[in-house]
Design a protein around this motif. Sequence first.
Motif, PDB file in Angstrom:
ATOM      1  N   LEU A 237     -56.330 132.069   4.632  1.00 20.90           N
ATOM      2  CA  LEU A 237     -57.044 130.912   5.172  1.00 20.90           C
ATOM      3  C   LEU A 237     -58.417 131.339   5.703  1.00 20.90           C
ATOM      4  CD1 LEU A 237     -56.971 127.872   5.935  1.00 20.90           C
ATOM      5  CD2 LEU A 237     -56.125 128.579   8.168  1.00 20.90           C
ATOM      6  N   ASP A 240     -60.815 131.634   2.930  1.00 16.68           N
ATOM      7  CA  ASP A 240     -61.269 130.334   2.426  1.00 16.68           C
ATOM      8  C   ASP A 240     -62.263 129.677   3.386  1.00 16.68           C
ATOM      9  OD1 ASP A 240     -59.688 130.721   0.265  1.00 16.68           O
ATOM     10  OD2 ASP A 240     -58.089 129.357   0.896  1.00 16.68           O
ATOM     11  N   LEU A 241     -61.918 129.731   4.687  1.00 12.46           N
ATOM     12  CA  LEU A 241     -62.795 129.088   5.661  1.00 12.46           C
ATOM     13  C   LEU A 241     -64.128 129.832   5.759  1.00 12.46           C
ATOM     14  CD1 LEU A 241     -60.226 128.216   8.499  1.00 12.46           C
ATOM     15  CD2 LEU A 241     -61.056 126.755   6.655  1.00 12.46           C
ATOM     16  N   ARG A 243     -65.544 131.398   3.372  1.00 13.22           N
ATOM     17  CA  ARG A 243     -66.285 131.012   2.168  1.00 13.22           C
ATOM     18  C   ARG A 243     -67.049 129.714   2.438  1.00 13.22           C
ATOM     19  NH1 ARG A 243     -62.504 131.778  -2.568  1.00 13.22           N
ATOM     20  NH2 ARG A 243     -63.551 133.767  -2.864  1.00 13.22           N
ATOM     21  N   LEU A 244     -66.370 128.769   3.079  1.00  7.89           N
ATOM     22  CA  LEU A 244     -67.013 127.488   3.390  1.00  7.89           C
ATOM     23  C   LEU A 244     -68.108 127.669   4.440  1.00  7.89           C
ATOM     24  CD1 LEU A 244     -63.893 125.141   3.515  1.00  7.89           C
ATOM     25  CD2 LEU A 244     -65.526 125.413   1.650  1.00  7.89           C
TER      26      LEU A 244
END
Lengths: 269, 257
Positions: A237, A240-241, A243-244
Motif C-alpha cells: 500500500l 502505491d500511495l 506512487r500517487l
Amino acid sequence: MINDTVITDEMILTTLENGVLTITLNRPDRLNSFNDEMHRQLSAAIKIAEQDETVRCLVITGAGRGFCAGQDLNDRNVSVGSKAPDLGFSVETYYNPLIRRLVALPKPIICAVNGVAAGAGAAIALAGDLVIAAKSASFIQSFCRLGLVPDSGGSWFLPQLVGRARAMGMAMLGDKISAEQALQWGMIWQVTENDQLATTVNNLAKHLATQPTYGLGLIKKAIHSAATNTLDEQLNLERDLQRLGGRSQDYREGVDAFLNKREPTFQGK
Amino acid sequence: MENNWILSQQHHRVLTLTLNRPDVRNALSTPCLELLVKHLEHAQTDDNIGAIVITGNPRFFAAGADLKELQQQTVASAITDKRPQVWRRFAQISKPIICAANGYALGAGFELLLASDIIIAGESARFGLPEITLGLIPGAGGTQRLIRAVGKSLAMQMVLTGETISAEQAQQAGLVSEVCVDALTLERAQAIAKRIAGHAPLAVNAAKAALVSAQETHLTEGLKLERQYFVSLAGTDDRQEGIAAFFEKRSPQFTGR
C-alpha cells in the motif's frame, strides 16, 4: 414565525474561512447530543468538506460547555414495558456512515473537544485525525451503564489508541477520563488551557490548510489501513500511495522549493 | 466508430476500451454492448494487440442493462432478442480480457466482468446482481458464472437478495484477483495486460482456451483438451524461441508463429 423556525433548526453551524471548514455541533442545551435531524444536518455539512475543493482542513467542535453527549436519550421513546427498539437501525443509518465518511475524508480533521465527549460523542471525537482537548474536557464510554456496547467505532478506536486493558476498563466501567489522562494514555494529541483551545485549533487548522492536502489524505489512508493490514500488505500500500504522492503537483513544488531554498506554496493537489 | 460510447486507446500491445456513457452510469444497452463487441472483434484480428483492458469511470464500471429496453420486452421479443448472441460473441474472444473495475458493477455490468478473464478491482468497487429486485433474473450468465466463481452460498445470496458485495469480499470469494487503491486500478490492469501481451501469442491463446474449457467440461475431458492445446504448441517457432531464450539467459523475441 418563519425566522424562529430557521434559528431553532440550526443544529449544525458551519463556517468556511482560509480553507478551513468548521463544523459546530449546536444543541448546547442538550450537550450537543444527537437526534435524527441533527444527523441529517451534519451529513449535509460533511458533504461540503467532501465536495468543496477549497476546503483543506475540517474542524469539528461543540457549542456551549459540551463537545457531544452522544445519542439524545429524550429521542429514545422506551419504557420498561414497551417493545424493544432496534438500535442497530440508528447505528446503521446515521452513526456508521458518519464515522466511515470521516475516516475516508482525504483531508485532515481536527476535533476540538471543548467539553464532555460521551458515548458516540467520544467516538466521533476520536475519529478525528488530530484530537485537541481543553483541560476541562472529558471522555466517557457511557454505554455500559445502559446495557449497550460502544458504537460509532468506539470499540475499534479505543483498543487501537490506548490498548486493550485500558479500553476494557473504559468500556466496562464507563468512568470519566480527563483530558490530561487521555493525553497520557496516547488517546489524543494535545491538551490546552480552556481559553486557549480556540486559538490553538485555529492556528493548527490554518497551518494544515496550507499543507499538501492530497499527500495528507494519502497519509491518513496509510495510517488507517495499518490497523488491519499485515506488514506485507502495508508495504504494498505504501508503494502505491507513494506512487500517487510522487505524481502530485505539491511534491514537485516541495522539492523545488527545498532545492531553491524558498518557501513552498502548496495547492493541495 | 459512430459515437463515443466506447473510448479506445492502444499502448504497445495493449488495447484499453473505456465504457463512456457517464450520463446513464455506463448502462450496457444492446447497441452499446454490440459496439463493445465490435471493438473486441476488431482487436481479435489485429496482430498488434496482445491483450485487452476494459474499464469504466471512477464511480461506475457499468450499472446494468438499459431498463427502458427491458421494460418494452415481451415474451416473444425476449425469445428472439439478439442480445444473447452478442454475449456469445463476447465469450468467443480468444485474447485475454482484463477488467479494471472501480465503483459499481451491477447486473449486466457485473455479468460483463464475469464473462471476462481477469478482474482487478479498486477499493471502492461494489458488485451485485440486483435483477431480482426488479422482478427478473440475471440473463447473461450471472447465475451460471457467479456460482462457478464463488460457490453456492454466496452466489445464491447475491442473486436472491440482490445485495452488493465489496471489493474485499469479492477478493476473499475468489471473484477478483487483486484489489488496489482506486487511482491505480486501471494502471495495474494495464500492467498485467502488458505482461500477458509480451508472451507468445499462440501460447496465451491456448492457455486461455484451456482455462475456459475447465469451466465447460468435466475433468477427464478438460485434461484431454489441455493435452491437445499443449501439443498444438509443439511445432511453433515461439516455443523454440522461448526455451532457447531461457537457456541463453536473454529476453525472448516472439513472432506469433
